[in-house]
Design an enzyme around this catalytic site. Structure first.
Site, PDB file in Angstrom:
ATOM      1  N   ASP A 170      13.523  13.982 -27.321  1.00 23.24           N
ATOM      2  CA  ASP A 170      14.097  13.457 -28.573  1.00 23.24           C
ATOM      3  C   ASP A 170      12.951  13.130 -29.528  1.00 23.24           C
ATOM      4  O   ASP A 170      12.875  12.043 -30.086  1.00 23.24           O
ATOM      5  CB  ASP A 170      14.934  12.218 -28.274  1.00 23.24           C
ATOM      6  CG  ASP A 170      15.825  11.818 -29.438  1.00 23.24           C
ATOM      7  OD1 ASP A 170      16.189  12.691 -30.251  1.00 23.24           O
ATOM      8  OD2 ASP A 170      16.154  10.612 -29.549  1.00 23.24           O
ATOM      9  N   ASP A 183      10.031   5.797 -26.398  1.00 24.50           N
ATOM     10  CA  ASP A 183      11.415   6.083 -26.010  1.00 24.50           C
ATOM     11  C   ASP A 183      11.587   7.466 -25.384  1.00 24.50           C
ATOM     12  O   ASP A 183      12.076   8.406 -26.015  1.00 24.50           O
ATOM     13  CB  ASP A 183      12.355   5.923 -27.204  1.00 24.50           C
ATOM     14  CG  ASP A 183      13.818   5.866 -26.760  1.00 24.50           C
ATOM     15  OD1 ASP A 183      14.062   5.873 -25.536  1.00 24.50           O
ATOM     16  OD2 ASP A 183      14.702   5.824 -27.635  1.00 24.50           O
ATOM     17  N   ASN A 215      10.709   8.366 -33.329  1.00 29.05           N
ATOM     18  CA  ASN A 215      10.154   8.030 -32.015  1.00 29.05           C
ATOM     19  C   ASN A 215       8.645   8.218 -31.959  1.00 29.05           C
ATOM     20  O   ASN A 215       8.063   8.299 -30.875  1.00 29.05           O
ATOM     21  CB  ASN A 215      10.832   8.858 -30.924  1.00 29.05           C
ATOM     22  CG  ASN A 215      12.197   8.303 -30.550  1.00 29.05           C
ATOM     23  OD1 ASN A 215      12.442   7.104 -30.667  1.00 29.05           O
ATOM     24  ND2 ASN A 215      13.092   9.174 -30.113  1.00 29.05           N
TER      25      ASN A 215
END
Length: 339
Positions: free
Chosen positions: A210, A231, A215
């Site tokens: 992701d 994350d 992030n």
């Protein structure tokens, strides 16, 4: 799309995760909170910043029940620790005196992380993109050394076929749009399959999964200046291009320029298979399909209707039909190519 469910997680609900329970859970790990708690922006899990009496603040992530198995969570923690061992700037789960990084309290599973500060990267700067590419290349070099055994891959089934099946079985599509949506969805899946056929046998490796700009946190100065990747909750097996295409934005020429800058840094540490470029629009389409099913599957969580009031309306599904038609056309165009 559906992960193995742990029996011990079936009974708990985020609705019962009170501030007092969060504080007590962290305290059970030997970290004494001073009572200050800040809920952070997260929907899949519940994430809090907690101030401690005698140490810097920590981040507590309470994992969504019924999503990942313990083994799947621990695989992610181990991967991030491998990256830390190679001095790659990521944020690992804290380990207690007995070597545990995953904890339980009253049925909730949670992990603790050091707080990482930083700002969003400047994506218009070639040097920044090259720097990002270098570190993603290093992440992939480590990711390619082993495989996940307890996490599903990002592929046509998990992000395409399974979400379609779930949506159609649970009556989320308005009846008057069902035929149009079903038809365009099948065309999209056919287009995805053609992209995978053109790409051929692309290597699968452990990814961030992701890797969008939200992030990545950027530090301006000091020994740790540069990008920090946070994350890894969505980390899975997949093609390396998955962690690159999400950094691209703008028109085709702008994305080509950005991809060129990223690959300059990336290939310093990991070989890039050019045939993966056939997968960019396919992976974008899969993400769109997965996202709709993700919202639908979480719709009984009170946080979702409050945060996404536009979901599951007539207009929402009409827009998805138009969006998929655009993606079908894009998947049949020549792939994006670095300049």
């Amino acid at each position: 799309m559906t992960e193995q469910i742990l029996p011990e997680t079936l009974a708990v609900s985020f609705a019962d995760l009170t501030p007092d329970l969060v504080l007590d859970a962290v305290d059970s790990c030997g970290m004494h909170c001073d009572g200050r708690l800040l809920a952070l922006n997260s929907y899949e899990n519940r994430v809090y910043q907690l101030a401690l009496d005698d140490a810097p603040p920590v981040i507590a992530k309470f994992y969504r029940p019924q999503r990942w198995t313990d083994a799947a969570i621990l695989e992610e923690h181990q991967f991030v620790r491998e990256l830390v061992a190679q001095e790659i700037p990521v944020v690992p789960a804290l380990v207690n005196a007995t070597g545990d990084s995953l904890h339980q309290y009253h049925g909730y599973r949670f992990a603790l992380f050091p707080r990482q500060s930083g700002r969003a990267p400047e994506i218009g700067d070639a040097a920044t993109l090259e720097w990002l590419g270098r570190f993603i290349g290093r992440i992939h070099a480590v990711g390619a050394t082993q495989t996940y055994h307890h996490r599903p891959a990002i592929d046509q089934h998990t992000f395409g076929i399974a979400p379609r099946q779930w949506l159609l079985e649970h009556d989320f599509i308005p009846p008057d749009l069902l035929q149009a949506y079903t038809s365009v969805l099948q065309q999209a899946l056919d287009g995805i399959a053609r992209c995978y056929e053109r790409a051929g046998d692309v290597a699968m490796l452990r990814l961030h999964g992701d890797c969008h700009m939200g992030n990545v946190l950027w530090l301006e100065s000091g020994e740790q200046a540069g990008p920090h990747f946070v994350d890894f909750d969505d980390s899975r097996m997949g093609p390396g291009i998955q962690d690159l295409w999400m950094l691209l934005s703008g028109n085709r020429a702008e994305m080509q320029s950005q991809l060129t800058d990223i690959l300059v840094g990336y290939e310093d540490f990991f070989d890039f298979e050019p045939r993966q470029l056939h997968l960019i629009e396919a992976l974008r389409t899969l993400r769109l399909l997965h996202y709709s099913a993700w919202l639908a599957q979480r719709w009984d969580d009170p946080a979702f209707p409050a945060a996404f009031p536009w979901f599951n309306s007539q207009r929402y599904w009409q827009d998805r039909i138009l969006e998929l038609r655009e993606q079908i056309a894009l998947m049949d165009e020549a792939p994006l190519w670095p300049v």
